[in-house]
Design a protein around this motif. Structure first.
Motif, short mmCIF file in Angstrom:
data_model
loop_
_atom_site.label_atom_id
_atom_site.label_comp_id
_atom_site.label_asym_id
_atom_site.label_seq_id
_atom_site.Cartn_x
_atom_site.Cartn_y
_atom_site.Cartn_z
N ASN A 82 39.96 49.01 54.96
CA ASN A 82 39.64 49.09 53.55
C ASN A 82 38.20 48.60 53.40
O ASN A 82 37.95 47.40 53.37
CB ASN A 82 40.62 48.17 52.80
CG ASN A 82 40.69 48.50 51.36
OD1 ASN A 82 39.65 48.77 50.74
ND2 ASN A 82 41.87 48.52 50.82
N VAL A 85 36.81 45.75 50.78
CA VAL A 85 37.38 44.43 51.01
C VAL A 85 36.93 43.90 52.37
O VAL A 85 36.64 42.71 52.53
CB VAL A 85 38.92 44.49 50.92
CG1 VAL A 85 39.52 43.13 51.15
CG2 VAL A 85 39.35 45.02 49.57
N ALA A 130 38.44 22.64 44.82
CA ALA A 130 38.70 24.01 44.34
C ALA A 130 37.99 25.02 45.23
O ALA A 130 38.58 26.02 45.67
CB ALA A 130 38.25 24.15 42.89
N SER A 133 39.58 25.36 48.51
CA SER A 133 40.87 26.06 48.48
C SER A 133 40.66 27.57 48.33
O SER A 133 41.55 28.36 48.61
CB SER A 133 41.74 25.53 47.36
OG SER A 133 41.26 25.95 46.12
N LEU A 134 39.48 27.97 47.88
CA LEU A 134 39.19 29.41 47.79
C LEU A 134 38.84 30.00 49.15
O LEU A 134 38.90 31.21 49.34
CB LEU A 134 38.02 29.67 46.84
CG LEU A 134 38.28 29.41 45.38
CD1 LEU A 134 37.07 29.78 44.57
CD2 LEU A 134 39.46 30.23 44.93
N VAL A 136 40.35 30.25 51.75
CA VAL A 136 41.41 31.00 52.41
C VAL A 136 41.31 32.50 52.12
O VAL A 136 41.71 33.33 52.92
CB VAL A 136 42.78 30.42 52.00
CG1 VAL A 136 43.06 30.67 50.54
CG2 VAL A 136 43.88 30.98 52.83
N TYR A 137 40.72 32.85 50.97
CA TYR A 137 40.67 34.27 50.61
C TYR A 137 39.82 35.09 51.56
O TYR A 137 40.15 36.24 51.85
CB TYR A 137 40.15 34.45 49.17
CG TYR A 137 41.21 34.12 48.19
CD1 TYR A 137 42.36 34.87 48.12
CD2 TYR A 137 41.09 33.02 47.37
CE1 TYR A 137 43.37 34.53 47.24
CE2 TYR A 137 42.08 32.67 46.49
CZ TYR A 137 43.22 33.44 46.43
OH TYR A 137 44.21 33.09 45.60
N ILE A 140 42.14 35.80 54.47
CA ILE A 140 43.23 36.74 54.17
C ILE A 140 42.68 38.15 53.95
O ILE A 140 43.19 39.14 54.48
CB ILE A 140 44.01 36.34 52.91
CG1 ILE A 140 44.57 34.94 53.02
CG2 ILE A 140 45.15 37.29 52.68
CD1 ILE A 140 45.51 34.60 51.88
N MET A 141 41.58 38.25 53.18
CA MET A 141 41.03 39.57 52.88
C MET A 141 40.54 40.24 54.16
O MET A 141 40.80 41.42 54.38
CB MET A 141 39.88 39.44 51.87
CG MET A 141 40.35 39.20 50.46
SD MET A 141 39.04 38.56 49.43
CE MET A 141 38.10 40.02 49.12
N TRP A 144 43.57 41.36 56.25
CA TRP A 144 44.30 42.48 55.67
C TRP A 144 43.49 43.76 55.75
O TRP A 144 44.00 44.83 56.11
CB TRP A 144 44.66 42.17 54.22
CG TRP A 144 45.34 43.31 53.55
CD1 TRP A 144 46.65 43.68 53.68
CD2 TRP A 144 44.75 44.24 52.64
NE1 TRP A 144 46.89 44.79 52.92
CE2 TRP A 144 45.76 45.15 52.27
CE3 TRP A 144 43.46 44.39 52.12
CZ2 TRP A 144 45.51 46.20 51.40
CZ3 TRP A 144 43.23 45.43 51.26
CH2 TRP A 144 44.25 46.33 50.90
N PHE A 152 45.95 40.73 61.01
CA PHE A 152 46.88 40.48 59.91
C PHE A 152 47.72 39.24 60.21
O PHE A 152 47.91 38.38 59.35
CB PHE A 152 47.77 41.71 59.70
CG PHE A 152 48.59 41.62 58.45
CD1 PHE A 152 47.98 41.42 57.24
CD2 PHE A 152 49.96 41.74 58.50
CE1 PHE A 152 48.72 41.32 56.09
CE2 PHE A 152 50.71 41.64 57.35
CZ PHE A 152 50.10 41.43 56.14
N LEU A 156 47.86 35.76 58.01
CA LEU A 156 49.07 35.16 57.45
C LEU A 156 49.22 33.72 57.91
O LEU A 156 49.53 32.82 57.12
CB LEU A 156 50.30 35.96 57.88
CG LEU A 156 50.41 37.34 57.24
CD1 LEU A 156 51.71 38.00 57.66
CD2 LEU A 156 50.37 37.24 55.74
N ALA A 159 46.75 31.55 56.04
CA ALA A 159 47.09 31.30 54.64
C ALA A 159 48.09 30.17 54.55
O ALA A 159 47.90 29.21 53.79
CB ALA A 159 47.65 32.57 54.01
N ALA A 160 49.15 30.23 55.36
CA ALA A 160 50.18 29.19 55.32
C ALA A 160 49.59 27.85 55.72
O ALA A 160 49.85 26.82 55.09
CB ALA A 160 51.33 29.56 56.23
N VAL A 163 47.05 26.36 53.00
CA VAL A 163 47.74 25.91 51.79
C VAL A 163 48.51 24.62 52.07
O VAL A 163 48.51 23.70 51.25
CB VAL A 163 48.66 27.02 51.25
CG1 VAL A 163 49.54 26.50 50.14
CG2 VAL A 163 47.84 28.18 50.74
#
Lengths: 363, 197
Positions: A82, A85, A130, A133-134, A136-137, A140-141, A144, A152, A156, A159-160, A163
């Motif tokens: 993609n 992204v 804050a 904590s962002l 992680v995106y 993940i992006m 994915w 992938f 995953l 992310a776990a 968090v």
């Protein structure tokens, strides 16, 4: 004419901020280049290798050679990816890592109670929390959008992991906020003025609390390792299982941005530990009020030196951990985060708040 | 300056909120949602409620949206198939839309008369966080505690629903492992030749 001067005066503020941002960016980029080399040298030293030693004296120019190589390579985007992204992910990681530095105070200001910082936020700690904590995106992006199995899985896992460890980091930060009574980073540093025994990691002025605050420092350090995906918690990119996790499909400049973001985050975590637990820019012994008043600039540069020295110390600790400790298994990682760190830090919050309320350190 | 920032951020909020429902790919929807959350935090910063803004980012963007993204990525749902029948429901959609728009118009026409446009984000305290704390832990203490209990019940419920004890899984007992001594693990034997042990 006066109108013109007035508008120039209004322009001065934003221009000053832009200059500060440019200075921070430049210094950070240059330090990252050498810190990366230091990381590799420490790692090599533990393994009794020489490490990079070809480019420049002692291999000092190695990072710049790597930089040129990354920039000149072709950007390969996988066919099923993609595209948008896929490219946004590394840019996001890098941007967030830089953005967090806006709130970090690096040295005392010339007037008391001020500091060298781009933006002196009232909620500085929360802002850093804050922004981190962002982070992680980006992972993940990237994982994915690569449209491939290993990335992938890495995304995953990460992310776990991120968090989970954020929760205990949050509680550790709460203990410090309770002791200081403010979320402003400058206030937190100034609360630790007066020598090594007043640093929050030791807390001799709140005597029984050293039993709580020193373990909190350790928990924060270990959680910071997990939060920045450093070994022994580098499961998102575990090369023996996932090849390189979320970074598998990345090369060239996008990979460079990922790596830059990762190292910026590591240094940011070191800076945060310095501010929260190791007294920020305060040296291990107090300089004396008179000296500080008479020599504000000496004080500022001494502060800058101590701040950088402490960051460097913590960074070397990070590098040593990477070289010494073997990687955790995934269930061990989750057990450590949820079953040990979370209850411990929760109990610490209770103890510290009880201390603050009943023994009255704060009015 | 603040006005320009407001319109810029508000435009981003509206566009990203619209994109959440317009995007064909559900993962893109969640990413737009994250942008919408983040920009709303920007709006909160503009009115001086920096504590609320940071909490919005930490809680919604940092935790809730990560779980959304997690679930949407993991679920292998064909959303084009799901959306095929949705056109049948357009009269309901129009009805709901009209009611919603009417409510907003009514609220803004009647409400603006007594609504304060220039309010203080931290009344009676130095910072936004202190102002919220002073109200939340005194005036609204019961509601605050009730919200906590509701969340606790939800959490316990979720654990009860999903917890399964499987006796066949092998678990690691770390205390047992670390308390193992050399003498428990093996034993030295000195077999005489021709006899064995």
């Amino acid at each position: 004419m006066s109108n013109y001067v007035e508008s120039l005066g209004q322009l001065w503020g934003p221009l000053l901020v832009l200059g500060q941002i440019a200075l921070f960016t430049l210094v950070l980029l240059l330090s990252i280049a050498f810190l990366l080399l230091l990381d590799r040298k420490v790692w090599a030293g533990v393994m009794m290798r020489k490490g990079p030693n070809v480019v420049g004296p002692f291999g000092l120019m190695q990072s710049f050679a790597d930089f040129g190589k990354f920039l000149l390579k072709e950007i390969v985007i996988p066919a099923g990816a993609n595209k948008t992204v896929f490219l946004i992910a590394p840019i996001l990681t890098c941007t967030l890592a830089f953005a967090a530095w806006a709130a970090i105070p690096v040295a005392p200001g010339t007037a008391s109670g001020t500091s060298w910082v781009i933006s002196n936020l009232n909620v500085g700690v929360l802002y850093l929390f804050a922004i981190s904590s962002l982070g992680v995106y980006g992972i993940i992006m990237g994982g994915w959008a690569s449209n491939s199995k290993y990335p992938f899985l890495g995304a995953l896992r990460s992310a776990a992991q991120m968090v989970s460890y954020e929760v205990s980091i949050g509680f550790v930060i709460v203990t410090v906020i309770l002791l200081v009574g403010s979320m402003n980073l400058t206030d937190i540093v100034n609360a630790q003025e007066g020598g090594i025994w007043t640093w929050h990691a030791f807390s001799f002025q709140h005597f029984p609390l050293i039993l709580v605050m020193f373990p909190m420092f350790i928990i924060f350090f270990v959680s910071a390792l997990a939060e920045t995906n450093r070994p022994p918690f580098d499961l998102p990119e575990a090369e023996s299982e996932l090849v390189a996790g979320y970074q598998v499909e990345y090369g060239s400049t996008p990979y460079l941005l990922f790596m830059l973001g990762e190292y910026l985050n590591i240094v940011l975590m070191c800076a945060l530990m310095t501010i929260l637990f190791l007294g920020g820019w305060h040296g291990p012994f107090a300089l004396g009020e008179e000296f500080v008043r008479d020599h504000p600039f000496v004080n500022a540069f001494a502060g800058l030196f101590w701040f950088m020295f402490k960051i460097l110390f913590l960074f070397i600790m990070f590098a040593m951990v990477k070289a010494i400790v073997p990687r955790y298994r995934y269930d061990q990682l989750m057990r450590l985060g949820w079953k040990i760190f979370l209850p411990t830090s929760l109990v610490a919050v209770l103890i510290v708040s009880g201390y603050v309320v009943y023994l009255g350190v704060q009015s | 300056m603040a006005v320009i920032a407001f319109y810029l951020i508000a435009a981003v909020v509206l566009v990203s909120a619209l994109s959440v429902i317009m995007a064909r790919n559900p993962v893109h929807s969640v990413l737009w949602l994250i942008l919408a959350f983040f920009s709303s935090a920007g709006l909160l910063v503009l009115i001086g409620a920096e504590f609320l803004a940071m909490l919005l980012v930490v809680v919604y963007v940092g935790a809730v949206a990560v779980l959304f993204l997690f679930v949407v990525m993991m679920l292998d749902v064909d959303f084009v198939e799901l959306k095929r029948g949705t056109l049948r429901y357009w009269p309901f959609a129009v009805l709901v839309g009209i009611i919603f728009a009417a409510e907003i118009v009514l609220a803004s026409v009647i409400g603006t008369a007594d609504m304060e446009t220039n309010f203080d984000a931290s009344p009676g305290a130095e910072t936004n966080a202190e102002a919220i704390g002073q109200v939340m832990y005194t005036q609204y203490l019961l509601l605050f505690q009730m919200a906590g209990i509701i969340l606790l019940v939800a959490m316990v419920g979720a654990i009860v629903l999903t917890l399964r004890h499987r006796p066949e899984t092998k678990r690691q007992n770390i205390a047992k492992q670390t308390s193992r001594r050399r003498s428990d693990a093996y034993e030295l034997k000195d077999p005489t030749p021709g006899q064995g042990i």
